[in-house]
Design a protein around this motif. Structure first.
Motif, PDB file in Angstrom:
ATOM      1  N   VAL A  47       0.839  -1.203   0.000  1.00 52.71           N
ATOM      2  CA  VAL A  47       0.000   0.000   0.000  1.00 52.71           C
ATOM      3  C   VAL A  47       0.866   1.242   0.000  1.00 52.71           C
ATOM      4  CG1 VAL A  47      -1.587   1.363   1.416  1.00 52.71           C
ATOM      5  CG2 VAL A  47      -2.046  -1.050   1.026  1.00 52.71           C
ATOM      6  N   ASP A  48       1.909   1.259   0.819  1.00 53.47           N
ATOM      7  CA  ASP A  48       2.741   2.454   0.918  1.00 53.47           C
ATOM      8  C   ASP A  48       3.542   2.702  -0.344  1.00 53.47           C
ATOM      9  OD1 ASP A  48       3.547   4.468   3.116  1.00 53.47           O
ATOM     10  OD2 ASP A  48       5.439   3.937   2.175  1.00 53.47           O
ATOM     11  N   ALA A  49       3.810   1.651  -1.116  1.00 47.82           N
ATOM     12  CA  ALA A  49       4.588   1.820  -2.339  1.00 47.82           C
ATOM     13  C   ALA A  49       3.809   2.581  -3.401  1.00 47.82           C
ATOM     14  CB  ALA A  49       5.013   0.453  -2.882  1.00 47.82           C
ATOM     15  N   THR A  50       2.469   2.559  -3.355  1.00 44.83           N
ATOM     16  CA  THR A  50       1.673   3.190  -4.410  1.00 44.83           C
ATOM     17  C   THR A  50       0.738   4.279  -3.915  1.00 44.83           C
ATOM     18  OG1 THR A  50      -0.044   1.482  -4.188  1.00 44.83           O
ATOM     19  CG2 THR A  50       1.697   1.078  -5.796  1.00 44.83           C
ATOM     20  N   PHE A  70       7.693   1.618  10.831  1.00 43.26           N
ATOM     21  CA  PHE A  70       6.759   2.029   9.784  1.00 43.26           C
ATOM     22  C   PHE A  70       5.730   3.012  10.339  1.00 43.26           C
ATOM     23  CE2 PHE A  70       4.751   1.018   5.676  1.00 43.26           C
ATOM     24  CZ  PHE A  70       5.874   0.675   4.945  1.00 43.26           C
ATOM     25  N   GLY A  71       5.228   2.724  11.513  1.00 47.01           N
ATOM     26  CA  GLY A  71       4.239   3.617  12.114  1.00 47.01           C
ATOM     27  C   GLY A  71       4.803   4.984  12.443  1.00 47.01           C
ATOM     28  N   ASN A  82      -1.187   3.971   7.273  1.00 44.68           N
ATOM     29  CA  ASN A  82      -0.272   2.923   7.726  1.00 44.68           C
ATOM     30  C   ASN A  82      -0.372   2.658   9.222  1.00 44.68           C
ATOM     31  OD1 ASN A  82       0.824   2.656   5.153  1.00 44.68           O
ATOM     32  ND2 ASN A  82       2.384   4.216   5.537  1.00 44.68           N
ATOM     33  N   ILE A  83      -0.743   3.673   9.981  1.00 48.96           N
ATOM     34  CA  ILE A  83      -0.702   3.545  11.439  1.00 48.96           C
ATOM     35  C   ILE A  83      -1.716   2.529  11.956  1.00 48.96           C
ATOM     36  CG2 ILE A  83      -0.999   4.813  13.602  1.00 48.96           C
ATOM     37  CD1 ILE A  83       0.264   7.208  12.260  1.00 48.96           C
ATOM     38  N   VAL A 138      -2.643  -3.001  14.187  1.00 51.45           N
ATOM     39  CA  VAL A 138      -3.248  -4.332  14.126  1.00 51.45           C
ATOM     40  C   VAL A 138      -2.178  -5.401  13.922  1.00 51.45           C
ATOM     41  CG1 VAL A 138      -4.794  -5.814  12.796  1.00 51.45           C
ATOM     42  CG2 VAL A 138      -5.471  -3.468  13.312  1.00 51.45           C
ATOM     43  N   SER A 139      -1.222  -5.110  13.044  1.00 49.66           N
ATOM     44  CA  SER A 139      -0.217  -6.114  12.683  1.00 49.66           C
ATOM     45  C   SER A 139       0.717  -6.460  13.839  1.00 49.66           C
ATOM     46  CB  SER A 139       0.606  -5.624  11.492  1.00 49.66           C
ATOM     47  OG  SER A 139      -0.210  -5.434  10.364  1.00 49.66           O
ATOM     48  N   LEU A 140       1.064  -5.476  14.675  1.00 49.36           N
ATOM     49  CA  LEU A 140       1.985  -5.740  15.773  1.00 49.36           C
ATOM     50  C   LEU A 140       1.489  -6.827  16.721  1.00 49.36           C
ATOM     51  CD1 LEU A 140       3.584  -2.332  16.829  1.00 49.36           C
ATOM     52  CD2 LEU A 140       4.781  -4.480  16.449  1.00 49.36           C
TER      53      LEU A 140
END
Length: 526
Positions: free
Chosen positions: A38-41, A99-100, A185-186, A191-193
Motif C-alpha cells: 500500500v505504501d509503495a503506491t 513504519f508507524g 499505515n498507522i 493491528v499487525s503488531l
C-alpha cells in the motif's frame, strides 16, 4: 544466507512443525506484505497535491517518490540476513513499529526534505518487513504445488495493495490533505503488531558462523550508490557527483561478490546464480517491476494533469489494472502447471508489451475504452510474469537457502521499482523538457521552471497569465503526451527484451516429491 530455517514454537500455539497451520501463517504474511505494498503506491495520486503544497524541484519530486524503494532495496540483504541470526519475526515486528513512526513523520512533513527523510525511514521499515514473507513461505510450503498456490495468493495480495494505494489515496485526498495518505499505515501497524506477535512462528536461519556485518554494509552501500547515480543521470547531471557514486557503488558490489565467494558462511550463496533458471528469474523480476512502477506513476500524472481527473477518479481508472493482476495471481498456479515457466513468463512479457503499445493511443482527450483495455492487459501480463518468475526463483533455490533466495528476490523487486521510476522518469523528462523551452512570451527562467514537470508548467502558466500563459499550458500538455509516448515505446522494448531472456527458463514445472503433507523439514541443530 546459508543454513536451514528453524521454526520454533510461539507461546505454545505452534508446534515445531507448523505444517497444519501453514495457511494461517500465509494470512499473516500477506497482511505484512499488504502494509508495504500500500505504501509503495499510495503516494502516486498525491504527487500533484504534494507538488502544489511543498513545491519540490524536479529532482526532489523524484526523490520523494523514489526514496522509499531505493532505501528498501539497499537494506533488504542487511535486514534479511540479520533476521536469519536474531529471528525474522523479531525484525518484522520492529519494522512495523518503525513504519508507524515514519508514517506519522511523513504525514505532517512541512518541507520536501522532511518528506524525503520520512520516506527513507519507511524504506528502512519495509526492508525489515519484506524478506520474512517469502523466506517463511518457502519453508512452510515444501510441496511445490501448494507453494505455487500460496505464491499466487501472496502476489494477489500485492495487487490488492497496489489497487488500495491509489484508490485509498484518492479517497483521502477528496476529503483531507495529502498527508492523510500516510496515516493509513498507522492503524495497519497497530493491528499487525499484536497479531504478528501472537500468531507468527519465529523463523531463523542456521546460526552457525558469524553474521557478516561488513558484507551487509557493502551490499547496502553498493546498491544505494548505483541507483543514486542512475537518478542523477536521469536529472541530466553528468558531473563528478554522478560518476563518483557509479564508481563507488560498482566497486562495493564487486568487493561484496568476492567477499561472499571467500567466506565459509556467506550472506548470499552466489552459487544460486549459476543456475540459469534462478538468475533469469531475478532479471525478469527487475524488468517487470521497472515497467510496472514507472508506468503507474506516469499514468497517474497523465490522468490528473492532462485529463483533469480528481485523485479519486484517478484511483478508480487504475483499478482495472490491479483487478486484472489479482485475477492473474489467483489463476497463476493452475496456469503454471499447464504451460510451464518458460511460456508463462515469456507470454506475460509479450502481453504486457502489447498493452504498453496499445496505451500509446493516449492523447490530450479522454479515451476511457482504450485506457480500460490497456490497463487490463497491463495488469494481467505483468502479474503473470512476476508470479511465474517468483515461483521459479524460489523453487530453484534449495530449502536451506530460502532466506538468501527471498532476499535476492525482494531486492530485485525493489531495485526494479527504484530504477524504473528513475529510468522511465528520466526518459519522460528528456522527451518533455525540450517542448516547453522557447515558448514565445515566456521568460527564460520561467521556461526552465516549466521544464521540470507538467505541474510546475501549470503553475508558471498561471503566474504569467494572458495569451502567453495559455500557450505555455497547451504546449506543456502536448509535450507531456509526447514524452509519455516515447516512454511507452522504451518500456515496450525492455519488455520484449525480458521475453527473450525468459527463453532460458525451464519448459515444464518440475514438481519435487514432498514429505508428509504440510510438514516442514526438520531443523538442523548446531
Amino acid at each position: 544466507m546459508s543454513g536451514t530455517m528453524t521454526v520454533t514454537a510461539v507461546r505454545g500455539r505452534f508446534p515445531e512443525r507448523v505444517g497444519g497451520q501453514r495457511w494461517v501463517v500465509l494470512v499473516v504474511l500477506c497482511v505484512s506484505l499488504l502494509l508495504v505494498a500500500v505504501d509503495a503506491t499510495v503516494l502516486h495520486v498525491a504527487v500533484p497535491a504534494v507538488t502544489e503544497d511543498l513545491r519540490p524541484g524536479g529532482i526532489e519530486l523524484l526523490w520523494i517518490v523514489d526514496t522509499y524503494p531505493l532505501v528498501c532495496a539497499s537494506l533488504l540483504i542487511l535486514f534479511g540476513t540479520l533476521g536469519d541470526k536474531v529471528g525474522r519475526r523479531r525484525v518484522l515486528l520492529l519494522g512495523y513499529a518503525l513504519f508507524g513512526v515514519a508514517s506519522g513523520l511523513a504525514a505532517f512533513a512541512g518541507s520536501a526534505q522532511v518528506l524525503i527523510l520520512a520516506r527513507a525511514l519507511l524504506g528502512v521499515g519495509g526492508a525489515m518487513i519484506m524478506p520474512a514473507t517469502l523466506s517463511i513461505l518457502r519453508q512452510v510450503f515444501p510441496d511445490r504445488r501448494e507453494r505455487a498456490l500460496a505464491i499466487g495468493i501472496w502476489s494477489a495480495v500485492a495487487a490488492v495493495g497496489a489497487a488500495a494505494g491509489p484508490l485509498l489515496g484518492g479517497f483521502l485526498l477528496e476529503h483531507f490533505w495529502w498527508g492523510s495518505v500516510f496515516l493509513v499505515n498507522i492503524p495497519l501497524m497497530l493491528v499487525s503488531l499484536p497479531v504478528g506477535r501472537w500468531l507468527l512462528p519465529e523463523s531463523k536461519g542456521d546460526t552457525e558462523g558469524p553474521w557478516d556485518v561488513v558484507g551487509a554494509l557493502m551490499a547496502a552501500g553498493g546498491l544505494f550508490s548505483v541507483v543514486l547515480a542512475v537518478k542523477r543521470l536521469g536529472g541530466g547531471e553528468f558531473g563528478g557527483l554522478t560518476f563518483v557514486p557509479v564508481l563507488l557503488g560498482g566497486g562495493l558490489l564487486v568487493a561484496f561478490v568476492r567477499r561472499q565467494r571467500r567466506r565459509p558462511y556467506p550472506l548470499v550463496d552466489l552459487r544460486m546464480f549459476a543456475r540459469p533458471a534462478f538468475g533469469t528469474s531475478v532479471l525478469c523480476i527487475v524488468l517487470a517491476m521497472l515497467a510496472l512502477v514507472g508506468l503507474e506513476l506516469i499514468a497517474a500524472q497523465y490522468l490528473q494533469l492532462v485529463l483533469g481527473l480528481s485523485p479519486l477518479e484517478t484511483g478508480l481508472r487504475l483499478l482495472p489494472l490491479t483487478i486484472a493482476a489479482m485475477a492473474a495471481g489467483l489463476a497463476g498456479a493452475r496456469l503454471l502447471r499447464r504451460v510451464g515457466p518458460r511460456r508463462m513468463v515469456c507470454g506475460g512479457f509479450v502481453l504486457t508489451a502489447v498493452a504498453v503499445l496499445t496505451l500509446t493511443g493516449m492523447g490530450g482527450s479522454d479515451n476511457a475504452g482504450l485506457l480500460l483495455g490497456g490497463f487490463v492487459l497491463l495488469g494481467f501480463g505483468l502479474e503473470t510474469t512476476l508470479f511465474a518468475a517468483y515461483e521459479s526463483m524460489l523453487s530453484e533455490a534449495p530449502v536451506e537457502q530460502a532466506g538468501g533466495a527471498a532476499a535476492v528476490g525482494e531486492t530485485s523487486y525493489q531495485l526494479g521499482a527504484g530504477i524504473g521510476i528513475a529510468l522511465l522518469g528520466s526518459v519522460m523528462n528528456a522527451a518533455y523538457k525540450p517542448g516547453v523551452v522557447g515558448v514565445v512570451g515566456v521568460p527564460a527562467e520561467a521556461s526552465v521552471a516549466a521544464g521540470h514537470s507538467l505541474g510546475e508548467a501549470y503553475d508558471v502558466a498561471g503566474e504569467i497569465g494572458g495569451p502567453a500563459g495559455g500557450v505555455l499550458r497547451r504546449v506543456a500538455r502536448e509535450s507531456f503526451v509526447h514524452g509519455l509516448h516515447v516512454t511507452l515505446l522504451v518500456s515496450a522494448g525492455l519488455l520484449l527484451l525480458g521475453a527473450v531472456m525468459a527463453l532460458r527458463l525451464p519448459r515444464v514445472m518440475q514438481v519435487e516429491v514432498p514429505g508428509p503433507r504440510g510438514a516442514c523439514p526438520p531443523a538442523r541443530r548446531p
